[in-house]
Scaffold this motif. Structure first.
Motif, PDB file in Angstrom:
ATOM      1  N   THR A 107       0.730  -0.971   0.023  1.00 55.45           N
ATOM      2  CA  THR A 107      -0.027  -0.053  -0.013  1.00 55.45           C
ATOM      3  C   THR A 107       1.023   1.125  -0.190  1.00 55.45           C
ATOM      4  OG1 THR A 107      -1.597  -1.029   1.385  1.00 55.45           O
ATOM      5  CG2 THR A 107      -1.993   1.085   1.245  1.00 55.45           C
ATOM      6  N   VAL A 108       2.009   1.208   0.874  1.00 55.78           N
ATOM      7  CA  VAL A 108       2.576   2.556   1.194  1.00 55.78           C
ATOM      8  C   VAL A 108       3.467   2.705  -0.232  1.00 55.78           C
ATOM      9  CG1 VAL A 108       4.929   3.528   2.058  1.00 55.78           C
ATOM     10  CG2 VAL A 108       2.905   2.334   3.440  1.00 55.78           C
ATOM     11  N   LEU A 109       4.068   1.404  -0.853  1.00 58.02           N
ATOM     12  CA  LEU A 109       4.811   1.675  -1.930  1.00 58.02           C
ATOM     13  C   LEU A 109       4.141   1.847  -3.103  1.00 58.02           C
ATOM     14  CD1 LEU A 109       7.553  -1.257  -1.758  1.00 58.02           C
ATOM     15  CD2 LEU A 109       8.031   1.100  -1.439  1.00 58.02           C
ATOM     16  N   GLY A 110       2.842   1.596  -3.085  1.00 57.61           N
ATOM     17  CA  GLY A 110       1.998   1.637  -4.625  1.00 57.61           C
ATOM     18  C   GLY A 110       1.904   3.498  -4.484  1.00 57.61           C
ATOM     19  N   GLU A 111       1.647   4.022  -3.448  1.00 54.53           N
ATOM     20  CA  GLU A 111       1.737   5.429  -3.443  1.00 54.53           C
ATOM     21  C   GLU A 111       2.988   5.999  -3.860  1.00 54.53           C
ATOM     22  OE1 GLU A 111       0.421   6.407   0.467  1.00 54.53           O
ATOM     23  OE2 GLU A 111      -1.474   5.649   0.273  1.00 54.53           O
ATOM     24  N   VAL A 112       4.066   5.635  -3.399  1.00 56.35           N
ATOM     25  CA  VAL A 112       5.425   6.045  -3.993  1.00 56.35           C
ATOM     26  C   VAL A 112       5.448   5.892  -5.393  1.00 56.35           C
ATOM     27  CG1 VAL A 112       7.774   5.791  -3.617  1.00 56.35           C
ATOM     28  CG2 VAL A 112       6.530   5.958  -1.577  1.00 56.35           C
ATOM     29  N   LEU A 113       5.351   4.905  -5.704  1.00 56.20           N
ATOM     30  CA  LEU A 113       5.551   4.311  -7.142  1.00 56.20           C
ATOM     31  C   LEU A 113       4.528   5.006  -8.119  1.00 56.20           C
ATOM     32  CD1 LEU A 113       6.024   0.393  -7.163  1.00 56.20           C
ATOM     33  CD2 LEU A 113       7.431   2.021  -7.056  1.00 56.20           C
ATOM     34  N   SER A 114       3.388   5.352  -7.693  1.00 56.83           N
ATOM     35  CA  SER A 114       2.483   6.124  -8.495  1.00 56.83           C
ATOM     36  C   SER A 114       3.079   7.635  -8.515  1.00 56.83           C
ATOM     37  CB  SER A 114       1.066   6.347  -7.721  1.00 56.83           C
ATOM     38  OG  SER A 114       0.396   7.195  -8.586  1.00 56.83           O
ATOM     39  N   GLU A 115       3.650   8.112  -7.487  1.00 57.93           N
ATOM     40  CA  GLU A 115       4.508   9.537  -7.667  1.00 57.93           C
ATOM     41  C   GLU A 115       5.470   9.443  -8.709  1.00 57.93           C
ATOM     42  OE1 GLU A 115       5.352  11.384  -3.964  1.00 57.93           O
ATOM     43  OE2 GLU A 115       3.574  10.457  -2.858  1.00 57.93           O
ATOM     44  N   VAL A 116       6.272   8.263  -8.481  1.00 54.92           N
ATOM     45  CA  VAL A 116       7.700   8.203  -9.406  1.00 54.92           C
ATOM     46  C   VAL A 116       7.140   8.176 -10.758  1.00 54.92           C
ATOM     47  CG1 VAL A 116       9.309   6.422 -10.134  1.00 54.92           C
ATOM     48  CG2 VAL A 116       8.936   7.103  -7.500  1.00 54.92           C
ATOM     49  N   ASP A 117       6.097   7.521 -11.237  1.00 51.69           N
ATOM     50  CA  ASP A 117       5.497   7.389 -12.416  1.00 51.69           C
ATOM     51  C   ASP A 117       5.193   8.654 -13.049  1.00 51.69           C
ATOM     52  OD1 ASP A 117       5.959   4.345 -12.441  1.00 51.69           O
ATOM     53  OD2 ASP A 117       4.104   3.931 -12.075  1.00 51.69           O
ATOM     54  N   SER A 118       4.583   9.299 -12.294  1.00 50.56           N
ATOM     55  CA  SER A 118       3.960  10.866 -12.617  1.00 50.56           C
ATOM     56  C   SER A 118       5.028  11.664 -12.874  1.00 50.56           C
ATOM     57  CB  SER A 118       3.205  11.210 -11.514  1.00 50.56           C
ATOM     58  OG  SER A 118       1.962  10.643 -11.268  1.00 50.56           O
ATOM     59  N   ALA A 119       6.245  11.468 -11.884  1.00 47.08           N
ATOM     60  CA  ALA A 119       7.351  12.340 -12.187  1.00 47.08           C
ATOM     61  C   ALA A 119       8.079  12.108 -13.707  1.00 47.08           C
ATOM     62  CB  ALA A 119       8.176  12.225 -11.027  1.00 47.08           C
ATOM     63  N   VAL A 120       8.352  10.846 -13.941  1.00 42.44           N
ATOM     64  CA  VAL A 120       8.765  10.191 -15.012  1.00 42.44           C
ATOM     65  C   VAL A 120       8.040  10.618 -16.099  1.00 42.44           C
ATOM     66  CG1 VAL A 120       9.430   8.110 -16.455  1.00 42.44           C
ATOM     67  CG2 VAL A 120      10.032   8.257 -14.152  1.00 42.44           C
ATOM     68  N   GLU A 121       6.678  10.487 -16.105  1.00 38.48           N
ATOM     69  CA  GLU A 121       5.841  10.928 -17.434  1.00 38.48           C
ATOM     70  C   GLU A 121       6.022  12.311 -17.717  1.00 38.48           C
ATOM     71  OE1 GLU A 121       2.036   9.209 -16.698  1.00 38.48           O
ATOM     72  OE2 GLU A 121       2.668   7.086 -16.879  1.00 38.48           O
ATOM     73  N   ALA A 122       6.077  13.089 -16.559  1.00 41.96           N
ATOM     74  CA  ALA A 122       6.143  14.676 -16.605  1.00 41.96           C
ATOM     75  C   ALA A 122       7.535  14.980 -17.516  1.00 41.96           C
ATOM     76  CB  ALA A 122       6.183  15.337 -15.423  1.00 41.96           C
ATOM     77  N   VAL A 123       8.397  14.338 -17.161  1.00 41.68           N
ATOM     78  CA  VAL A 123       9.792  14.665 -17.721  1.00 41.68           C
ATOM     79  C   VAL A 123       9.656  14.178 -19.328  1.00 41.68           C
ATOM     80  CG1 VAL A 123      12.347  13.860 -17.858  1.00 41.68           C
ATOM     81  CG2 VAL A 123      11.379  14.494 -15.789  1.00 41.68           C
ATOM     82  N   LEU A 124       9.208  12.850 -19.619  1.00 44.19           N
ATOM     83  CA  LEU A 124       8.999  12.453 -20.970  1.00 44.19           C
ATOM     84  C   LEU A 124       8.113  13.326 -21.713  1.00 44.19           C
ATOM     85  CD1 LEU A 124       8.851   8.466 -20.118  1.00 44.19           C
ATOM     86  CD2 LEU A 124      10.624  10.010 -20.784  1.00 44.19           C
ATOM     87  N   ALA A 125       7.117  13.724 -21.168  1.00 43.68           N
ATOM     88  CA  ALA A 125       6.378  14.459 -22.125  1.00 43.68           C
ATOM     89  C   ALA A 125       6.917  16.139 -22.542  1.00 43.68           C
ATOM     90  CB  ALA A 125       4.905  14.944 -21.013  1.00 43.68           C
TER      91      ALA A 125
END
Length: 182
Positions: A107-125
């Motif tokens: 549960t905790v890591l799921g939230e962290v990984l969601s933030e990581v994915d959002s940050a990566v997608e923002a850079v790739l965009a």
């Protein structure tokens, strides 16, 4: 635990196509550049075509090229075309429910990984295929063979630009060599 290189290969493929302009490239030409099997490239081209990023034509005069303007195609478009499931993933096997950490870590890591994915997608965009081409121009290299010592051959690279006709000529000469030895 291995990392997935499909994104890097897809960016390589798309950048090579942008480099070639309107000229279609055959999968064996692209495979030579990526240093992989043409079948791997054809499968990836199918995914990129389904996402509307490349257009392909079959047959002896066929090939693939970018479907749109490389200055409008972002790395995020490529990332999403490959159906990536995030930068990192959770455990393959569920953690122990008898452990105070294991019971809640996903549960905790799921939230962290969601933030990581959002940050990566923002850079790739923010990065387009044209941006990648521009970043390549100062460091495009061609191999030159030099012997180091008496028993060691290593490829050294000069800073000369390799052209698509040179790339094609290399692919043709390797095919001819394979046919001669078969």
């Amino acid at each position: 635990m291995s990392t997935n290189s499909r994104f890097a290969v897809a960016v390589h493929v798309m950048t090579l196509m942008a480099w070639s302009g309107e000229e279609s490239l055959k999968s064996d030409q692209v495979a030579d550049s990526v240093n992989t099997n043409p079948v791997v490239i054809r499968r990836m081209l199918c995914e990129l075509a389904e996402a509307g990023l490349v257009v392909s034509q079959t047959g002896s005069l066929g090939g693939s090229r970018l479907a749109g303007d490389p200055s409008k195609t972002t790395l995020l478009d490529i990332y999403q075309a490959l159906d990536n499931r995030g930068v990192f993933s959770l455990h393959r096997q569920p953690p122990s429910q008898d452990c105070p950490v294991g019971v809640n870590i996903e549960t905790v890591l799921g939230e962290v990984l969601s933030e990581v994915d959002s940050a990566v997608e923002a850079v790739l965009a923010k990065i387009t295929i044209s941006d990648v081409v521009q970043r390549l121009k100062p460091c495009v290299t061609t191999p030159t063979n030099k012997t180091i010592g008496k028993s060691e051959n290593k490829k050294h690279y000069s800073r000369e630009r390799i052209t698509l006709p040179q790339l094609r000529a290399g692919a043709k000469s390797r095919r001819a060599k394979v046919l001669r030895t078969a």
